[in-house]
Scaffold this active site. Structure first.
Site, PDB file in Angstrom:
ATOM      1  N   ASP A  91      -2.892 -11.866 -11.699  1.00 41.68           N
ATOM      2  CA  ASP A  91      -2.304 -12.478 -11.731  1.00 41.68           C
ATOM      3  C   ASP A  91      -4.134 -13.338 -10.225  1.00 41.68           C
ATOM      4  OD1 ASP A  91      -1.270 -11.287  -9.535  1.00 41.68           O
ATOM      5  OD2 ASP A  91       0.337 -12.455  -9.020  1.00 41.68           O
ATOM      6  N   SER A  92      -4.405 -12.838 -10.388  1.00 44.32           N
ATOM      7  CA  SER A  92      -5.955 -12.562  -9.498  1.00 44.32           C
ATOM      8  C   SER A  92      -6.553 -13.475  -9.987  1.00 44.32           C
ATOM      9  CB  SER A  92      -6.673 -11.472  -9.731  1.00 44.32           C
ATOM     10  OG  SER A  92      -6.951 -10.558 -10.771  1.00 44.32           O
ATOM     11  N   GLU A  99      -2.535  -1.755  -2.054  1.00 45.00           N
ATOM     12  CA  GLU A  99      -3.442  -2.958  -2.012  1.00 45.00           C
ATOM     13  C   GLU A  99      -2.988  -2.878  -0.474  1.00 45.00           C
ATOM     14  OE1 GLU A  99      -3.729  -6.350  -4.169  1.00 45.00           O
ATOM     15  OE2 GLU A  99      -5.098  -6.872  -2.625  1.00 45.00           O
ATOM     16  N   LYS A 142       2.972  -5.005 -14.048  1.00 46.33           N
ATOM     17  CA  LYS A 142       3.313  -4.539 -12.240  1.00 46.33           C
ATOM     18  C   LYS A 142       4.223  -5.705 -12.158  1.00 46.33           C
ATOM     19  CE  LYS A 142      -0.771  -5.830 -10.626  1.00 46.33           C
ATOM     20  NZ  LYS A 142      -0.109  -6.312  -9.249  1.00 46.33           N
ATOM     21  N   GLU A 166       5.040  -6.884  -7.932  1.00 49.23           N
ATOM     22  CA  GLU A 166       4.473  -6.813  -6.746  1.00 49.23           C
ATOM     23  C   GLU A 166       6.251  -6.469  -5.138  1.00 49.23           C
ATOM     24  OE1 GLU A 166       2.595  -9.819  -5.411  1.00 49.23           O
ATOM     25  OE2 GLU A 166       1.119  -9.757  -6.634  1.00 49.23           O
ATOM     26  N   ASP A 200       0.720  -8.465 -15.337  1.00 50.74           N
ATOM     27  CA  ASP A 200       0.923  -8.986 -13.782  1.00 50.74           C
ATOM     28  C   ASP A 200       1.964 -10.021 -14.537  1.00 50.74           C
ATOM     29  OD1 ASP A 200       0.547  -8.144 -12.190  1.00 50.74           O
ATOM     30  OD2 ASP A 200      -1.275  -9.387 -11.206  1.00 50.74           O
TER      31      ASP A 200
END
Ligand code: KIV
Length: 276
Positions: free
Chosen positions: A57-58, A193, A124, A126, A96
């Site tokens: 999602d960057s 991260e 993924k 978070e 993501d």
């Protein structure tokens, strides 16, 4: 091992699967990951030998120009995952789950299924302990999960900035406990991260599952970077970033191959890219 690519086209490189990554961890062989968001780069990355492609999602920041990943939608992720899938030639694809797409059980299951149908081979999420339940739900239903800990950009407003996480000994201890919990809940990969390199080493050694790092030092089992950072075209350059295009004699393809070689030979990340 099959040489059929995830995109359905044969390639000289064996298709990378989760079991490939597990075996690499056992052999202490480093694996590589980069982000990609379209078919052309999906193909370039896999042809350069990148083991794992993260459709992150960057993209909200590097493609869409937002100042965080929060505006990214499920539709954005589905679109970009399906583009990368068409270009992919055998790398393992992680997609993501965007901000607030896994806030309830129903949402988590439905949205993860949508990303898998679009072409992701793992999703993924978070978070720490709070994603253990969702991780378990998904893993039991055959959806592999990568749990993303440390600096979690979707929580930027709670964290208050893009800072290193886990320097405080109590926070470091609880990160190790939560990492173990996520492994027990069924996570197949852990991504760390921006954490101190010693903590990343402790967590990588404590877990059976592969651990992948960004700004987490050299001891993780794999390394991940944002594509635009590796190519030196991101507006900001955090400490853990290296521009591989600058020294490439062979343009973008060469830069991607140099990144793969530097990770495999453990020349990247170097001490100047690590946090203590
Ligand atoms: O979204 C993303 O690209 C990521 C990487 C920074 C690891 O999560």
């Amino acid at each position: 091992m099959s040489t059929q690519s995830a995109g359905g086209t044969s390639s000289s490189r064996p298709t990378v699967t989760l079991s490939t990554l597990q075996k690499m961890k056992k052999r202490q062989e480093k694996f590589t990951c980069l982000t990609a968001y379209d078919a052309c780069f999906g193909q370039l990355l896999s042809e350069a030998g990148v083991d794992v492609i993260l459709i992150g999602d960057s993209l909200g920041m590097v493609l869409q120009g937002h100042d965080s990943t929060l505006p990214v939608t499920m539709e954005d992720m589905i679109y970009h995952i399906s583009c990368v899938k068409r270009g992919n030639r055998g790398s393992f694809l992680i997609g993501d789950m965007p901000f607030m797409s896994y806030a309830s059980e129903t949402q988590t299951l439905e949205n993860a299924a949508r990303l898998m149908r679009a072409g992701a081979q793992m999703i993924k999420l978070e978070g720490g302990a709070w994603i253990a339940h969702s991780t378990n739900l998904l893993a039991e239903r055959g959806i592999p999960v990568c749990a993303h800990m440390g600096l979690t950009p979707q929580s930027i407003n709670r964290i208050g900035g893009y800072h290193v996480q886990g320097r405080d000994p109590r926070q470091a201890e609880s990160m190790l406990t939560e990492a173990r919990l996520l492994e027990e809940a069924g996570a197949s990969i852990l991504l760390l991260e921006c954490v101190p390199q010693t903590l990343a080493r402790t967590i990588s050694e404590a877990l059976e599952i592969p651990v992948i790092g960004i700004g987490a030092g050299p001891a993780t089992d794999g390394q991940v970077m944002v594509l635009h950072d590796v190519l030196g075209i991101s507006p900001i350059t955090p400490k853990f970033v290296k521009n591989f295009l600058r020294d490439s004699n062979a343009g973008i393809r060469g830069a991607l191959q140099d990144y793969v070689a530097a990770v495999k030979s453990q020349q990247f990340p170097a001490p100047e890219h690590c946090f203590d």
